[in-house]
Design an enzyme around this catalytic site. Sequence first.
Site, PDB file in Angstrom:
ATOM      1  N   VAL A 170      -4.767  41.703   7.053  1.00  0.00           N
ATOM      2  CA  VAL A 170      -3.415  41.295   6.728  1.00  0.00           C
ATOM      3  C   VAL A 170      -2.841  42.130   5.580  1.00  0.00           C
ATOM      4  CG1 VAL A 170      -2.184  39.344   5.768  1.00  0.00           C
ATOM      5  CG2 VAL A 170      -3.734  39.001   7.657  1.00  0.00           C
ATOM      6  N   SER A 192       2.912  38.599   9.389  1.00  0.00           N
ATOM      7  CA  SER A 192       3.603  37.307   9.431  1.00  0.00           C
ATOM      8  C   SER A 192       3.946  36.953  10.879  1.00  0.00           C
ATOM      9  CB  SER A 192       4.858  37.319   8.548  1.00  0.00           C
ATOM     10  OG  SER A 192       5.799  38.268   8.997  1.00  0.00           O
ATOM     11  N   ALA A 193       4.430  37.922  11.636  1.00  0.00           N
ATOM     12  CA  ALA A 193       4.786  37.654  13.039  1.00  0.00           C
ATOM     13  C   ALA A 193       3.547  37.274  13.845  1.00  0.00           C
ATOM     14  CB  ALA A 193       5.454  38.882  13.646  1.00  0.00           C
ATOM     15  N   ASP A 240       9.507  42.135  15.267  1.00  0.00           N
ATOM     16  CA  ASP A 240       8.070  41.923  15.017  1.00  0.00           C
ATOM     17  C   ASP A 240       7.500  40.837  15.929  1.00  0.00           C
ATOM     18  OD1 ASP A 240       8.628  43.680  13.018  1.00  0.00           O
ATOM     19  OD2 ASP A 240       7.873  42.448  11.379  1.00  0.00           O
TER      20      ASP A 240
HETATM   21  C1  MEV Z   1       9.958  44.583   9.313  1.00  0.00           C
HETATM   22  O1  MEV Z   1       8.730  44.704  10.001  1.00  0.00           O
HETATM   23  C2  MEV Z   1      11.054  45.249  10.056  1.00  0.00           C
HETATM   24  C3  MEV Z   1      12.427  45.231   9.403  1.00  0.00           C
HETATM   25  O2  MEV Z   1      13.267  46.017  10.230  1.00  0.00           O
HETATM   26  C4  MEV Z   1      12.981  43.843   9.263  1.00  0.00           C
HETATM   27  C5  MEV Z   1      13.351  43.212  10.595  1.00  0.00           C
HETATM   28  O3  MEV Z   1      13.546  43.913  11.581  1.00  0.00           O
HETATM   29  O4  MEV Z   1      13.492  41.980  10.619  1.00  0.00           O
HETATM   30  C6  MEV Z   1      12.405  45.874   8.029  1.00  0.00           C
END
Ligand code: MEV
Length: 315
Positions: free
Chosen positions: A96, A103-104, A146
Amino acid sequence: MKGEGIGFGKTILFNEHFVVYDIPSIVSAIGNYTVARIEPYDKAKVELVDNRKATPNYKEEKLTQQQDSLKRMMATMNIDPSKNGIKITLEGNLYVASGIGASAASCVAIARALSNYFDMNLSDEEINNIAYEGEKGYHGTPSGVDNTASTYGGLIWFQKGEEKAIEQIALHYPIEIVIGNTGKVANTKAAVAGVRERREKEPEKYQAIFDRAENIAYLAKDAFEEEDFKEVGKLMNENHKLLQQIEVSSRELDFMVKLARDAGALGAKLTGGGLGGNMIALTPGRELQDTVANAIEKEGFQTVKTVVGASRKEA
Ligand code: MEV
């Protein structure tokens, strides 16, 4: 097993941040995943035991967001914690860190595990929607890229907004990548808010960058479909430059990107929210993958060697 669910980690190959503004992005699930396991609990509450291996401070820094996320998912699923005492245990082989979809992956794993435990029999689409609600606890206004990768697996063309799209990009065989971890926990919410602020201050400059990001997405899709990985790599390098221009890279990320390119990676860029977290290098073939991973590890960073474009079964 009853009450178990998994969610894949992910890596964004093109257009993190830009995707928040409805620009297309390309994302892939990776082979590493989080598992959630639900068991009955003798107190009328939800107990969360987080056994995932993690970057130091990651779990501590994300604890409040994790609790918020869990509450949102339970509410969306109409599960009343005071009536259903449950214990949720998180584990799995996804190390992690920021930028790798941790998180996803946990949201998808928990949603699947709860669906299974309470015999809800939810579809992938429903799981994805619940995980998206969970992601709001971490990101505020997530694009959904994500949780989509984490739910469906594979290599995905993702766009939100009016031209909403979730399409698999089919490859004949999965491609090796290296993910390098700066070891710094990053706050995606803050990174996204920073881009918004700067974009409002300098609309013309940002418009030009965003236009090029959109072009790059289409060129990259063509290159993937033609399996022209040299071109994909070149476009990843250019995408990194755009991400530097919107100020979401960091010294460590730029350093690792250079290490990867110098070691022969076809392309390298930051991946995810930036400001720490992870970078990705495109390294077709095991030999190149090992060479690039070794070059990064020699400087004291951790790497994950995995593939993009694996089908859900392989991922
Ligand atoms: C985070 O993994 C990706 C971002 O583009 C945020 C999002 O898409 O919600 C930074």
